[in-house]
Design a protein around this motif. Structure first.
Motif, PDB file in Angstrom:
ATOM      1  N   LEU A  67      40.782-110.367  58.916  1.00 28.61           N
ATOM      2  CA  LEU A  67      39.833-110.276  60.031  1.00 28.61           C
ATOM      3  C   LEU A  67      39.830-111.544  60.876  1.00 28.61           C
ATOM      4  CD1 LEU A  67      36.827-108.367  58.445  1.00 28.61           C
ATOM      5  CD2 LEU A  67      38.511-107.536  60.102  1.00 28.61           C
ATOM      6  N   ASP A  68      39.927-112.676  60.214  1.00 29.48           N
ATOM      7  CA  ASP A  68      39.953-113.953  60.944  1.00 29.48           C
ATOM      8  C   ASP A  68      41.161-114.007  61.878  1.00 29.48           C
ATOM      9  OD1 ASP A  68      39.427-116.682  61.647  1.00 29.48           O
ATOM     10  OD2 ASP A  68      40.944-117.263  60.192  1.00 29.48           O
TER      11      ASP A  68
ATOM     12  N   LEU B 232      38.547-109.640  48.661  1.00 29.14           N
ATOM     13  CA  LEU B 232      37.638-110.165  49.680  1.00 29.14           C
ATOM     14  C   LEU B 232      38.312-111.248  50.504  1.00 29.14           C
ATOM     15  CD1 LEU B 232      34.261-110.313  47.722  1.00 29.14           C
ATOM     16  CD2 LEU B 232      34.901-108.752  49.568  1.00 29.14           C
ATOM     17  N   LEU B 233      39.072-112.094  49.834  1.00 31.31           N
ATOM     18  CA  LEU B 233      39.788-113.151  50.546  1.00 31.31           C
ATOM     19  C   LEU B 233      40.793-112.524  51.517  1.00 31.31           C
ATOM     20  CD1 LEU B 233      40.169-116.174  50.831  1.00 31.31           C
ATOM     21  CD2 LEU B 233      41.779-116.107  48.943  1.00 31.31           C
ATOM     22  N   TYR B 234      41.466-111.485  51.054  1.00 30.05           N
ATOM     23  CA  TYR B 234      42.417-110.761  51.906  1.00 30.05           C
ATOM     24  C   TYR B 234      41.705-110.242  53.155  1.00 30.05           C
ATOM     25  CZ  TYR B 234      44.853-106.432  53.292  1.00 30.05           C
ATOM     26  OH  TYR B 234      45.429-105.406  53.994  1.00 30.05           O
ATOM     27  N   GLN B 235      40.573-109.604  52.966  1.00 27.98           N
ATOM     28  CA  GLN B 235      39.826-109.070  54.117  1.00 27.98           C
ATOM     29  C   GLN B 235      39.404-110.177  55.070  1.00 27.98           C
ATOM     30  OE1 GLN B 235      36.532-106.625  52.902  1.00 27.98           O
ATOM     31  NE2 GLN B 235      37.831-105.271  51.708  1.00 27.98           N
ATOM     32  N   ASP B 236      38.925-111.287  54.509  1.00 32.49           N
ATOM     33  CA  ASP B 236      38.492-112.418  55.332  1.00 32.49           C
ATOM     34  C   ASP B 236      39.634-112.936  56.189  1.00 32.49           C
ATOM     35  OD1 ASP B 236      35.958-112.409  54.487  1.00 32.49           O
ATOM     36  OD2 ASP B 236      36.093-114.191  53.210  1.00 32.49           O
ATOM     37  N   VAL B 237      40.778-113.136  55.561  1.00 32.18           N
ATOM     38  CA  VAL B 237      41.923-113.716  56.268  1.00 32.18           C
ATOM     39  C   VAL B 237      42.435-112.757  57.337  1.00 32.18           C
ATOM     40  CG1 VAL B 237      44.336-114.439  55.999  1.00 32.18           C
ATOM     41  CG2 VAL B 237      42.609-115.270  54.408  1.00 32.18           C
TER      42      VAL B 237
END
Ligand code: ZN
Length: 156
Positions: free
Chosen positions: A14-15, A7-12
């Motif tokens: 996308l950001d 999830l952190l990977y996806q957040d970063v």
């Protein structure tokens, strides 16, 4: 990868795709390297200016998928203002990580180590590596030497 890291990977990713850092021209660049990944349609240009043993400024332009843009953006964030020797360390650590089963040196890579997530999707490794190839060009660190090991194991 556990779910939290995923999830952190996806957040970063996308950001950085939505708000790329150091994105734009760099008129007084000392080096410019263009890279494209026809399999995905990624195309970016990395520019940097060095002086006093450091990367004084860096910027990139181009278009690509989320992973390509996020990796380029994370790259600029990681090495902006960095000593050349440290930028080379990051470059080598990144190449090791992206080489499939390569080690992940979190101490050197920091936030960049989140990009290990692409290893689950072999077709996306080139997307993540594109900006790093360009950095290697500018730092005069061709990829060939770093890729010997993966070439030997059958990957082109
Ligand atoms: Zn891509």
């Amino acid at each position: 990868m556990n779910d939290e890291l995923g999830l952190l990977y996806q957040d970063v990713v996308l950001d950085h795709k939505r708000h790329p850092r150091h994105h734009g021209p760099l008129p007084d660049a000392g080096c410019e390297s263009r890279g494209c990944n026809p399999l995905c349609g990624d195309s970016i240009t990395l520019r940097l200016r060095t002086g006093d043993g450091r990367i004084e400024d860096i910027a990139f332009e181009g278009q690509g998928c989320a992973i390509c843009i996020a990796s380029a953006s994370l790259l600029t964030e990681a090495v902006h203002g960095a000593r050349l020797v440290d930028a080379r360390l990051a470059l080598r650590a990144m190449r090791r990580m992206l080489s499939g089963d390569g080690e992940v040196d979190e101490q050197i890579l920091g936030k960049l180590s989140l990009l290990r997530g692409v290893r689950r999707f072999p077709s996306r490794i080139q997307c993540a590596a594109l900006a790093w190839h360009a950095l290697g060009d500018c730092l005069d660190e061709p990829a060939a030497a770093a890729q010997e090991r993966s070439d030997a194991s059958g990957r082109a």
